[in-house]
Design a protein around this motif. Sequence first.
Motif, mmCIF file in Angstrom:
data_model
loop_
_atom_site.group_PDB
_atom_site.id
_atom_site.type_symbol
_atom_site.label_atom_id
_atom_site.label_comp_id
_atom_site.label_asym_id
_atom_site.label_seq_id
_atom_site.Cartn_x
_atom_site.Cartn_y
_atom_site.Cartn_z
ATOM 1 N N HIS A 77 -3.116 -11.052 13.500
ATOM 2 C CA HIS A 77 -2.420 -10.584 12.296
ATOM 3 C C HIS A 77 -1.508 -9.442 12.734
ATOM 4 C CE1 HIS A 77 -1.577 -8.821 8.398
ATOM 5 N NE2 HIS A 77 -2.088 -9.902 7.834
ATOM 6 N N ARG A 78 -0.350 -9.302 12.076
ATOM 7 C CA ARG A 78 0.595 -8.257 12.503
ATOM 8 C C ARG A 78 0.116 -6.851 12.158
ATOM 9 N NH1 ARG A 78 3.365 -12.781 11.632
ATOM 10 N NH2 ARG A 78 4.566 -13.475 13.439
ATOM 11 N N LYS B 147 9.019 -9.849 9.338
ATOM 12 C CA LYS B 147 7.544 -9.956 9.410
ATOM 13 C C LYS B 147 6.924 -8.618 9.809
ATOM 14 C CE LYS B 147 8.047 -13.658 12.182
ATOM 15 N NZ LYS B 147 9.456 -13.993 11.904
ATOM 16 N N HIS C 264 4.566 -17.435 17.900
ATOM 17 C CA HIS C 264 5.120 -18.201 16.781
ATOM 18 C C HIS C 264 6.512 -18.744 17.135
ATOM 19 C CE1 HIS C 264 7.884 -14.853 15.814
ATOM 20 N NE2 HIS C 264 6.911 -14.113 16.332
ATOM 21 N N VAL D 41 0.513 -16.309 16.363
ATOM 22 C CA VAL D 41 1.077 -14.983 16.089
ATOM 23 C C VAL D 41 1.571 -14.433 17.444
ATOM 24 C CG1 VAL D 41 0.710 -12.676 15.139
ATOM 25 C CG2 VAL D 41 -0.365 -14.649 14.044
#
Length: 266
Positions: free
Chosen positions: A236-237, A14, A156, A214
Amino acid sequence: MSNIKVIVAGPRGKMGKEALKMIHNQSTLSLVACIDRKHEGQSVKELDGFPDMDAVIYTDAATCLSEVEADVLIDLTTPENGYKHTKLAIENGIRPVVGTTGFSEDELSELTNLASERGVGTIIAPNFAIGAVLMMQFSKWAAKHFPDVEIIEKHHDQKLDAPSGTALKTAELIKEVRDPHKQGHESETETLEGARGADVDGMKIHSMRLPGLVAHQEVIFGGHGETLTVKHDSIHRESFMSGVKLAAERVMELDVLVYGLEHILD
Ligand SMILES: NC(=O)C1=CN([C@@H]2O[C@H](COP(=O)(O)OP(=O)(O)OC[C@H]3O[C@@H](n4cnc5c(N)ncnc54)[C@H](O)[C@@H]3O)[C@@H](O)[C@H]2O)C=CC1
Ligand SMILES: O=C(O)C1=N[C@H](C(=O)O)C[C@H](O)C1
């Protein structure tokens, strides 16, 4: 600093995929190789369609880090492999930028000593998001005035390590200004084991793992008739990528290991 040659370990995870996008979208870094568990000799262009990324995947980290001419290793893998890669990189004079969390204190101190001995700049940052770094710094400040504090981190459900590296780093920063003491009632008992969370000098850390999350953390301070919450959310990453880019550039100026992005932020 321009054209820093980078190896990415964990390119198909990810975080690894976000790191490849970041490298592709700017001009100071160029990808020269990847380290992954499989797909020897293939490229991330073939596998994932990253345009212009012909650099090949090595499944043997030792071969990659000794044969490829590179400046920086970006490691986004797992605790066990991240530690091995970081050590190999330092031994080969390649500067590690490590996002992987879950290293033990012994591993961190061994890597710190090795980086100093070899004069190889190394950055290990449990959180690359600028907001998270500020959340940790604000928490350290608040703890001077509010010594009763609990940390709730939420991630997560694919995360391997608990508590998160960020929660541990937050506790470490708070420890610098807070005297150890037991929190809650002196006679409290747990009727269900774990109910009060993990304990660091009397501070509590609670870890939540759920699909849909996340990376999120709240640091809650309690005082007389008031509470203060310092909260950060990575939704968001891509939130981590400006920090990864900055670390890959700044690590070129270091000759020791630094733990935490705050050491290189202006
Ligand atoms: N410092 C920071 O800001 C952040 C750190 N992290 C940390 O980064 C790490 C990766 O996180 P995710 O991308 O979410 O995990 P992920 O599970 O999506 O990706 C990990 C990748 O590592 C690869 N891998 C496993 N063993 C390997 C080996 N021997 N050689 C090469 N690659 C190997 C896996 O195939 C996988 O693609 C974790 O430790 C996580 O805690 C995650 C987000 C932010
Ligand atoms: O595994 C993750 O996702 C994250 N790991 C890091 C940590 O352990 O603190 C950083 C961020 O919280 C995301």
